[in-house]
Design a protein around this motif. Sequence first.
Motif, PDB file in Angstrom:
ATOM      1  N   ASP A   1     -21.613  54.137  20.211  1.00  0.00           N
ATOM      2  CA  ASP A   1     -20.463  54.375  21.075  1.00  0.00           C
ATOM      3  C   ASP A   1     -19.608  53.122  21.235  1.00  0.00           C
ATOM      4  N   GLU A   2     -20.240  51.956  21.289  1.00  0.00           N
ATOM      5  CA  GLU A   2     -19.475  50.707  21.360  1.00  0.00           C
ATOM      6  C   GLU A   2     -18.653  50.522  20.085  1.00  0.00           C
TER       7      GLU A   2
ATOM      8  N   ARG B   1      -9.891  50.834  19.287  1.00  0.00           N
ATOM      9  CA  ARG B   1      -9.068  49.736  19.801  1.00  0.00           C
ATOM     10  C   ARG B   1      -8.398  48.975  18.658  1.00  0.00           C
TER      11      ARG B   1
ATOM     12  N   ASP C   1     -15.631  52.786  19.965  1.00  0.00           N
ATOM     13  CA  ASP C   1     -14.539  52.266  20.799  1.00  0.00           C
ATOM     14  C   ASP C   1     -13.841  51.081  20.150  1.00  0.00           C
TER      15      ASP C   1
ATOM     16  N   GLU D   1      -6.694  53.162  23.391  1.00  0.00           N
ATOM     17  CA  GLU D   1      -7.653  52.849  24.442  1.00  0.00           C
ATOM     18  C   GLU D   1      -8.667  53.982  24.559  1.00  0.00           C
ATOM     19  N   PRO D   2      -9.901  53.761  24.115  1.00  0.00           N
ATOM     20  CA  PRO D   2     -10.897  54.842  24.041  1.00  0.00           C
ATOM     21  C   PRO D   2     -11.327  55.398  25.392  1.00  0.00           C
ATOM     22  N   THR D   3     -11.190  54.615  26.463  1.00  0.00           N
ATOM     23  CA  THR D   3     -11.623  55.106  27.772  1.00  0.00           C
ATOM     24  C   THR D   3     -10.761  56.273  28.249  1.00  0.00           C
TER      25      THR D   3
ATOM     26  N   THR E   1      -4.020  50.398  23.986  1.00  0.00           N
ATOM     27  CA  THR E   1      -4.996  49.491  24.590  1.00  0.00           C
ATOM     28  C   THR E   1      -4.415  48.109  24.849  1.00  0.00           C
TER      29      THR E   1
ATOM     30  N   LYS F   1     -11.809  61.311  20.070  1.00  0.00           N
ATOM     31  CA  LYS F   1     -12.217  60.126  19.305  1.00  0.00           C
ATOM     32  C   LYS F   1     -12.595  60.523  17.879  1.00  0.00           C
TER      33      LYS F   1
END
Length: 548
Positions: free
Chosen positions: A179-180, A187, A183, A192-194, A365, A201
């Motif tokens: 997951d990191e 980015r 993201d 911005e993945p959040t 982002t 995604k």
Amino acid sequence: MDTLDEKLLGVFEGKVVRKDLVHRIKKGTNVPTFVLEFLLARYCASEDPKEIQEGLEAVLATLQDNYVRADEANAAQSKVATKGKHRFIDKVHVNYIEKEKRHWAALENFNSQRVAINEKFYRDNDRLLEGGIWAEITIGYNEIEDDDYTFYVEDLRPIQLSRFDFDGYAAGRSKFSRDEWLDIVLRSVGLEPTKLSTRLKFHFILRLSCLVEPNYNFIELGPRGTGKSYFFSEFSPYSTLVSGGQATTPILFYNNARKRTGLVGFWDVVAFDEVAGIQIKDPTTIQIMKDFMANGRFSRGAEVIADASLAFNGNIDHSIEQLVNSTEHDLFIPMPREFDLAIMDRFAAYLPGWEMPKNSSDFLTGNYGFITDYLAEAFHHQFSHTNRYEEVNKRIRLGQNVEGRDEKGIKKTVCAFLKILHPDGPPSDSEFDEYVAYAVEARRRVKEQMNKRKPDDEFARINLSYFASDGKEVVVFCPESRNATATQHPFRHSLNSGTKEDPEAKTRKAQTRTVVEQPSEVAVMVQPEIVSPKELELSEKHYTIFYG
């Protein structure tokens, strides 16, 4: 700066940049993204707002003084002649001229094909001989009249990577969770993945799939303003965007007159923008396209093999709900009429562009991501040197409705996800199941449209499925059409009446039939009635034929 930024800076120092600074400058300049990021990494490597502002001013001043625009070539050459030398930012190629037995540099925007260059520059930078690189280059003026050149390369500093360390890239990836890393990739392309769901995604990862998987055929149709063409025009120097117009065999595939391979021989990805506007007048172009999409080769007086992936982007101007519930139209409605079912069947995946967010600063982002050129090089390396197909083939289990091209498309989509998200090794079982489910859905979306168009049941097996890691079979549906009768049970033409058969009536007929399973699994053959020749009687018949 958040925790992920700090971790990324620690593992990949010198290979990341703040993406919000790129957005701020990009809006006012027409410069490739990786050129901007190179300058930002030099002048804005700080968290101090004052130093960042000074760095941005230095970047703009550098672009103003050193970046050569195509319409300023004459002024740039004059500047070198007047000053004796000057530093520029331009794309540089080095060509070996066989007749002269020497190398010459060519600068694109400076518009000179005969610039003397020392051997050390192209020996230390391999890509100068393989398509060229963007660089800071100091051009000197040669005042010796007897020489056969006017300009020479005094110094050269690559802006793009001249060499790429994939082992270092993969080792760095191992320090992050899936997951990191997902993201970080998002980015790196400026998102911005959040603010995105996992499904969105994955949609963006699918957009990137053509850049890592060779001979991967992909289509995205949706509304305007969702950034469909950005990934192919700005993100990677290894992709090219064909914007509408006439698609010809010499341009795309092979020029018989010049004995030269077309775009598919020079790019990792050939992307078609505004697919509805593509004009294909020569029927052989479509046939060659079918051959190439099927196996990456074609014959055009000579056998040509190439790895390029084809990406098709287009706009849908209709309601998706109306299309999936229509008995006459389908989600391939923007496609040109020359694109028949054989072309469509070669698409590995259909990305639902109507689910993508519109371009907006809300989704951009302000955090760190990879320098675009670094990630593009990582993708290009995997495109050219990494094959995950056998790994996927050993691990994946698909249902009985998955046919030949379904299987190939699904597996290639999963391969692309592994290359992007797991360059360092295999994913977990749950992660692998996620990728397979997504790939099956993307292929089912293709098959559903073909099933609506075909008057028979050739593509009727649309309930594609896979076996999850726990052994259970999972049938995957497309969310937009799951409850659409017109898509799940499309009308069929009746040969007797010339009319279409109502799918609900067809279902009612099927329900009135009783199917009995034989425990012994013995099939009962029904013998046709045989008429004895003795029972046949010959009789004389007369016919009257009227003329006129």
